[in-house]
Motif scaffolding. Structure first.
Motif, PDB file in Angstrom:
ATOM      1  N   ASP A  33      -4.425  -5.427 -11.615  1.00 57.60           N
ATOM      2  CA  ASP A  33      -5.383  -4.697 -10.785  1.00 57.60           C
ATOM      3  C   ASP A  33      -6.654  -4.321 -11.540  1.00 57.60           C
ATOM      4  O   ASP A  33      -7.622  -3.866 -10.921  1.00 57.60           O
ATOM      5  CB  ASP A  33      -4.725  -3.439 -10.204  1.00 57.60           C
ATOM      6  CG  ASP A  33      -3.793  -3.767  -9.052  1.00 57.60           C
ATOM      7  OD1 ASP A  33      -4.267  -4.329  -8.057  1.00 57.60           O
ATOM      8  OD2 ASP A  33      -2.594  -3.485  -9.151  1.00 57.60           O
ATOM      9  N   ASN A  66      -1.114  -7.996  -6.408  1.00 56.67           N
ATOM     10  CA  ASN A  66      -1.596  -6.646  -6.713  1.00 56.67           C
ATOM     11  C   ASN A  66      -0.413  -5.708  -6.878  1.00 56.67           C
ATOM     12  O   ASN A  66       0.750  -6.129  -6.799  1.00 56.67           O
ATOM     13  CB  ASN A  66      -2.565  -6.150  -5.629  1.00 56.67           C
ATOM     14  CG  ASN A  66      -1.992  -6.300  -4.235  1.00 56.67           C
ATOM     15  OD1 ASN A  66      -0.788  -6.157  -4.028  1.00 56.67           O
ATOM     16  ND2 ASN A  66      -2.834  -6.591  -3.263  1.00 56.67           N
ATOM     17  N   LYS A  69     -15.465  -9.250 -13.786  1.00 54.92           N
ATOM     18  CA  LYS A  69     -16.242  -9.547 -12.581  1.00 54.92           C
ATOM     19  C   LYS A  69     -16.902 -10.914 -12.651  1.00 54.92           C
ATOM     20  O   LYS A  69     -16.943 -11.656 -11.660  1.00 54.92           O
ATOM     21  CB  LYS A  69     -17.281  -8.450 -12.354  1.00 54.92           C
ATOM     22  CG  LYS A  69     -16.680  -7.106 -11.964  1.00 54.92           C
ATOM     23  CD  LYS A  69     -17.757  -6.051 -11.755  1.00 54.92           C
ATOM     24  CE  LYS A  69     -17.128  -4.712 -11.369  1.00 54.92           C
ATOM     25  NZ  LYS A  69     -18.147  -3.645 -11.192  1.00 54.92           N
ATOM     26  N   PRO A 111      -5.600   1.518 -10.926  1.00 53.76           N
ATOM     27  CA  PRO A 111      -5.232   0.148 -11.287  1.00 53.76           C
ATOM     28  C   PRO A 111      -4.413   0.017 -12.561  1.00 53.76           C
ATOM     29  O   PRO A 111      -3.671  -0.957 -12.711  1.00 53.76           O
ATOM     30  CB  PRO A 111      -6.590  -0.551 -11.443  1.00 53.76           C
ATOM     31  CG  PRO A 111      -7.554   0.555 -11.732  1.00 53.76           C
ATOM     32  CD  PRO A 111      -7.055   1.739 -10.961  1.00 53.76           C
ATOM     33  N   ILE A 145      -6.424 -12.207  -7.520  1.00 53.63           N
ATOM     34  CA  ILE A 145      -6.508 -10.767  -7.241  1.00 53.63           C
ATOM     35  C   ILE A 145      -6.427 -10.468  -5.753  1.00 53.63           C
ATOM     36  O   ILE A 145      -6.114  -9.341  -5.359  1.00 53.63           O
ATOM     37  CB  ILE A 145      -7.770 -10.134  -7.865  1.00 53.63           C
ATOM     38  CG1 ILE A 145      -9.042 -10.721  -7.272  1.00 53.63           C
ATOM     39  CG2 ILE A 145      -7.748 -10.298  -9.376  1.00 53.63           C
ATOM     40  CD1 ILE A 145     -10.310 -10.014  -7.736  1.00 53.63           C
ATOM     41  N   ASP A 146      -6.709 -11.476  -4.911  1.00 48.05           N
ATOM     42  CA  ASP A 146      -6.530 -11.283  -3.470  1.00 48.05           C
ATOM     43  C   ASP A 146      -5.056 -11.235  -3.092  1.00 48.05           C
ATOM     44  O   ASP A 146      -4.670 -10.542  -2.147  1.00 48.05           O
ATOM     45  CB  ASP A 146      -7.210 -12.410  -2.691  1.00 48.05           C
ATOM     46  CG  ASP A 146      -8.732 -12.298  -2.687  1.00 48.05           C
ATOM     47  OD1 ASP A 146      -9.240 -11.203  -3.015  1.00 48.05           O
ATOM     48  OD2 ASP A 146      -9.390 -13.305  -2.373  1.00 48.05           O
ATOM     49  N   ARG A 188      -0.454   1.026 -11.467  1.00 52.22           N
ATOM     50  CA  ARG A 188       0.229   0.418 -10.325  1.00 52.22           C
ATOM     51  C   ARG A 188       1.349  -0.507 -10.770  1.00 52.22           C
ATOM     52  O   ARG A 188       1.236  -1.221 -11.758  1.00 52.22           O
ATOM     53  CB  ARG A 188      -0.765  -0.356  -9.456  1.00 52.22           C
ATOM     54  CG  ARG A 188      -1.728   0.558  -8.718  1.00 52.22           C
ATOM     55  CD  ARG A 188      -2.550  -0.209  -7.699  1.00 52.22           C
ATOM     56  NE  ARG A 188      -3.319   0.730  -6.884  1.00 52.22           N
ATOM     57  CZ  ARG A 188      -3.725   0.488  -5.645  1.00 52.22           C
ATOM     58  NH1 ARG A 188      -3.453  -0.663  -5.068  1.00 52.22           N
ATOM     59  NH2 ARG A 188      -4.408   1.395  -4.984  1.00 52.22           N
ATOM     60  N   ARG A 199     -10.382  -7.056 -11.276  1.00 50.48           N
ATOM     61  CA  ARG A 199     -11.567  -6.951 -10.427  1.00 50.48           C
ATOM     62  C   ARG A 199     -12.630  -6.033 -11.032  1.00 50.48           C
ATOM     63  O   ARG A 199     -13.808  -6.115 -10.676  1.00 50.48           O
ATOM     64  CB  ARG A 199     -11.183  -6.484  -9.027  1.00 50.48           C
ATOM     65  CG  ARG A 199     -10.716  -5.060  -8.916  1.00 50.48           C
ATOM     66  CD  ARG A 199     -10.429  -4.676  -7.458  1.00 50.48           C
ATOM     67  NE  ARG A 199      -9.295  -5.407  -6.907  1.00 50.48           N
ATOM     68  CZ  ARG A 199      -9.412  -6.374  -6.008  1.00 50.48           C
ATOM     69  NH1 ARG A 199     -10.608  -6.736  -5.582  1.00 50.48           N
ATOM     70  NH2 ARG A 199      -8.336  -6.978  -5.553  1.00 50.48           N
ATOM     71  N   GLN A 244     -10.250 -15.312  -8.134  1.00 50.06           N
ATOM     72  CA  GLN A 244     -10.438 -14.533  -6.903  1.00 50.06           C
ATOM     73  C   GLN A 244      -9.179 -14.587  -6.047  1.00 50.06           C
ATOM     74  O   GLN A 244      -8.737 -13.577  -5.496  1.00 50.06           O
ATOM     75  CB  GLN A 244     -11.627 -15.083  -6.117  1.00 50.06           C
ATOM     76  CG  GLN A 244     -11.933 -14.307  -4.836  1.00 50.06           C
ATOM     77  CD  GLN A 244     -12.401 -12.897  -5.099  1.00 50.06           C
ATOM     78  OE1 GLN A 244     -13.422 -12.694  -5.744  1.00 50.06           O
ATOM     79  NE2 GLN A 244     -11.662 -11.907  -4.594  1.00 50.06           N
ATOM     80  N   ASP A 299       0.820  -1.215   0.000  1.00 51.11           N
ATOM     81  CA  ASP A 299       0.000   0.000   0.000  1.00 51.11           C
ATOM     82  C   ASP A 299       0.851   1.261   0.000  1.00 51.11           C
ATOM     83  O   ASP A 299       0.389   2.332   0.406  1.00 51.11           O
ATOM     84  CB  ASP A 299      -0.952   0.018   1.198  1.00 51.11           C
ATOM     85  CG  ASP A 299      -1.897  -1.178   1.209  1.00 51.11           C
ATOM     86  OD1 ASP A 299      -2.090  -1.789   0.138  1.00 51.11           O
ATOM     87  OD2 ASP A 299      -2.436  -1.497   2.284  1.00 51.11           O
ATOM     88  N   THR A 346      -5.328  -0.558  -0.520  1.00 50.05           N
ATOM     89  CA  THR A 346      -5.009  -1.869  -1.092  1.00 50.05           C
ATOM     90  C   THR A 346      -5.774  -2.101  -2.382  1.00 50.05           C
ATOM     91  O   THR A 346      -5.216  -2.557  -3.382  1.00 50.05           O
ATOM     92  CB  THR A 346      -5.345  -2.977  -0.074  1.00 50.05           C
ATOM     93  OG1 THR A 346      -4.613  -2.746   1.126  1.00 50.05           O
ATOM     94  CG2 THR A 346      -4.996  -4.341  -0.638  1.00 50.05           C
ATOM     95  N   ILE A 347      -7.066  -1.810  -2.359  1.00 44.78           N
ATOM     96  CA  ILE A 347      -7.907  -1.928  -3.556  1.00 44.78           C
ATOM     97  C   ILE A 347      -8.187  -0.520  -4.063  1.00 44.78           C
ATOM     98  O   ILE A 347      -8.755   0.307  -3.337  1.00 44.78           O
ATOM     99  CB  ILE A 347      -9.219  -2.657  -3.248  1.00 44.78           C
ATOM    100  CG1 ILE A 347      -8.934  -4.079  -2.765  1.00 44.78           C
ATOM    101  CG2 ILE A 347     -10.118  -2.672  -4.477  1.00 44.78           C
ATOM    102  CD1 ILE A 347     -10.167  -4.838  -2.323  1.00 44.78           C
TER     103      ILE A 347
END
Length: 706
Positions: free
Chosen positions: A469, A493, A476, A636, A489-490, A639, A472, A486, A316, A562-563
């Motif tokens: 990034d 990043n 979707k 996104p 992307i968790d 980054r 997401r 999932q 972050d 973070t997101i």
């Protein structure tokens, strides 16, 4: 036979590399019809550059080098230059003049309340970057590490007596660090040094037996570990009492301690075995060094901090949360420092967009690849089965020609093709309505018309070459139905970054830098990395009265959530730019002195003398900052991909999208290189082309091994 229609989403290095691999022969060009879709007006992704203003100055998102170990980058771009020259396409100049060798790496070290320079010069070698795979047998890496310890302890003359260190040596011709630093040299210390040197000679013989094919004998490796531990113990005994008071002793010990911890860790954790890097993927790099005995002064030494700063390895953007995989670090450092070709690193004469991206792009145009600029992806839609059925795309503008693939993106500066920093409006219909909107921004308020690409009609195969990034937001339904996406992307990043580009009236020497152009890092955060850009003056068009004689870019991580917020938060880039602007002003007032002592003003030895900065409007004082370039890489799209501990197993390989008609490309896929870089992006794109065309080369595991 009908050509297969390949749609590539994204014209960054990975998308370009995928197209390059799929069009690399007449036979392939007969099989595949390739179209690349890209938002905005230029190719390059996070490697874009742009010309702006009456001086046609180059601006970009931070610092960019091609390192001598970037085999795929150099191989691809050289072939692009060769093809363009053979076809009579001008505008890029000769390949041999495009890349400028850089051999000086400089760490900044804060010690006893002052900043010091710690220069390391990497000797050039007679190999050419991009000519072959630089990976070496494990025994070669081990031998070089022990050779370094021999020189550190006993000096280069002793090292020379046990055979030269080879073409990839880090060693400079200087006396041994321990022998030089022990003042006075006690008889006991002198004798200890001879004993240590003797032990290391034995370790070198054992390592060389591995090179000669004697096998990974456990007894030999255990003996090497014992010797290296003894070397570190003696080094601490000799130097430990001096590391807080003597800069030289501090540097000598931390280098020896780092090398010893690395050798011990590689052997004890089985990193040298096939696939062994995966054994340490889940541990953070500094924690791994500590696990194998490195002291705190070593894990936070400038050469370790440089590695974190150079790749903005802070979760972050928080400087208190460094995070780098031990496996990624060990592999990348070994490749960069021990297997480089020619020179350690290269700068580009006209920056990465004009020197590297542009010729690859133009080569692809010559091969018949279509580029649909001003096309933004909004949704990648899976069907009932295991295929992608539809891609929803926004056509941001209509071109005057009516052909979406007809946009010619280049301007010409001093006879060379270059990317502009805004669209060439004369090619765009009703451009007055669009001006003022940033068509490259994820957060732009401009919207064109949406349309859909359909499976079987508009595409047979999709290459997803957009930043991780964005998944997401643009995938979707895929994320909802596939748990592996999932998890991707968790765990995988990016981090936002910030940079400042400055144009100086005086020369580099006059602002206080006495050596050659450096690669410098570990300085005061957040702008801890400095790249000298003086070579750009000759490719820009400054008036003689305002000619810059030095240029600089400083770079670092930028705090961010973070997101990242979604595209509806259109003010987000402005808020992040305000943070970068405030950080830039603090840097200019508080951090100039230790870096460029000749650029300060009498009333503030830490702050910039504003009169030394170039401003075509000749503003006064801090107003001159408006003529410099401050950048916040927010959102996104912009980054920088992180390589956090434990994230590699969650990456998907090029052929692991889960959909039969979609492959993946990028520096974020499981490509064997892992670290966020243009080389990783190129590898990812080439692997995507292999997955489509059925090349015999196998997609590698998480790490190809040392």
């Amino acid at each position: 036979m009908r050509k297969k229609k390949v749609v590539i989403l994204g014209a960054g290095p990975s998308g370009l590399a995928a197209a390059f691999g799929l069009s690399d022969s007449p036979e392939l060009r007969e099989q595949y019809d390739i179209t690349i879709y890209q938002a905005g007006w230029r190719a390059g992704g996070k490697c874009t550059t742009g010309r702006e203003g009456p001086a046609n100055r180059i601006v970009q998102n931070g610092t960019h080098y091609l390192f001598g170990c970037y085999d795929n980058c150099f191989d691809t771009v050289k072939r692009a230059y060769d093809e363009l020259n053979a076809a009579g396409v001008s505008g890029f100049g000769p390949y041999d003049e495009a890349f400028l060798p850089r051999e000086l790496l400089v760490f900044k070290q804060f010690f006893q309340g002052k900043w010091y320079l710690w220069p390391i010069e990497f000797p050039s070698n007679r190999t050419e970057p991009g000519t072959h795979d630089g990976r070496l047998p494990f025994g070669d890496y081990l031998s070089m590490a022990i050779q370094f310890l021999i020189e550190a302890v006993a000096g280069w003359r002793v090292l020379r007596a046990v055979k030269p260190p080879g073409p990839f040596s880090l060693s400079a011709r200087r006396p041994g660090m321990l022998r030089t630093l022990l003042i006075p040299v006690e008889k006991l210390a002198g004798g200890a040094i001879e004993v240590i040197a003797l032990l290391l000679k034995i370790a070198l013989r054992l390592a060389r037996s591995l090179v000669r094919g004697a096998g990974m004998q456990r007894e030999a490796l255990r003996a090497i570990v014992w010797i290296v531990r003894e070397v570190r113990r003696w080094a601490w005994w000799l130097l430990g009492r001096h590391v807080e008071s003597s800069l030289d002793a501090n540097r000598a010990f931390t280098l020896i301690d780092f090398t010893c911890a690395t050798v011990i860790g590689v052997i004890e954790d089985g990193v040298y075995e096939p696939g062994g890097l995966s054994n340490i993927e889940g541990i953070e790099f500094r924690a791994w060094l500590e696990k194998h005995g490195a002291r705190d002064i070593t894990t936070y030494a400038p050469f370790v901090t440089t590695w974190y700063d150079a790749v903005a390895a802070y979760e972050d953007g928080d400087l208190n949360r460094p995070n780098l995989s031990a496996a990624v670090s060990l592999y990348a450092i070994a490749r960069a420092m021990l297997t480089y070709k020619g020179s350690f690193a290269y700068q580009m004469r006209s920056e990465i967009g004009d020197t590297f991206v542009a010729p690859i792009f133009d080569c692809l145009r010559q091969r018949g690849v279509r580029f649909n600029f001003f096309h933004r992806v909004w949704d990648v839609v899976p069907g009932e089965g295991d295929e992608i059925d539809e891609i929803v795309i926004e056509r941001q503008v209509e071109l005057v020609s009516g052909d979406p693939a007809s946009y010619d993106p280049f301007m010409v500066v001093k006879g060379q093709k270059a990317w502009p920093n805004e669209p060439l409006w004369r090619q765009i219909k009703d451009h007055d309505k669009v001006r003022g909107h940033d068509l490259e921004s994820f957060y732009t308020t401009w919207r064109g018309k949406d349309f859909s690409l359909k499976k079987g009609e508009d595409f047979d195969i999709v290459v997803f070459a957009l930043p991780v990034d964005l998944i997401r937001f643009y995938c979707k339904r895929i994320v909802a139905e596939r748990p592996e996406w999932q998890r991707l992307i968790d765990q995988v990043n990016g981090v936002e970054t910030q940079s400042i580009r400055l144009w100086f009236r005086p020369t580099l020497r006059e602002i206080g830098w006495r050596t050659g152009p450096p690669i410098l890092s570990a300085y005061a955060p957040p702008f801890s990395t400095w790249e000298d850009n003086g070579q750009l003056a000759e490719v820009e068009t400054w008036p003689q009265s305002h000619m810059p004689h030095a240029m600089a870019t400083v770079f670092g991580a930028l705090p961010a959530p973070t997101i990242p917020p979604g595209p509806e938060d259109t003010s987000y880039p402005e808020r992040q730019k305000a943070v970068a602007d405030a950080n830039a002003m603090k840097f200019m007032e508080d951090d100039i002195g230790p870096l460029w002592p000749g650029a300060t003003r009498p009333d503030n030895p830490l702050g910039i003398d504003w009169d030394l900065l170039i401003d075509l409007e000749d503003r006064k004082g801090a107003e001159r900052m408006k003529a410099q370039y401050v950048r916040a890489n927010a959102g996104p799209v912009e980054r920088y991909t992180m390589a956090k501990a434990g994230c590699a197993p969650f990456r998907l390989a090029a052929d692991e999208s889960g959909y039969r008609n979609m492959v993946l490309a990028g520096d974020w896929i499981r490509n064997g290189f892992i670290i966020g870089s243009v080389e990783g992006a190129m590898i990812g794109g080439l692997q995507a082309s292999q997955a489509i065309s059925g090349f015999p080369e196998k997609i590698p595991n998480v790490y190809p091994g040392l």
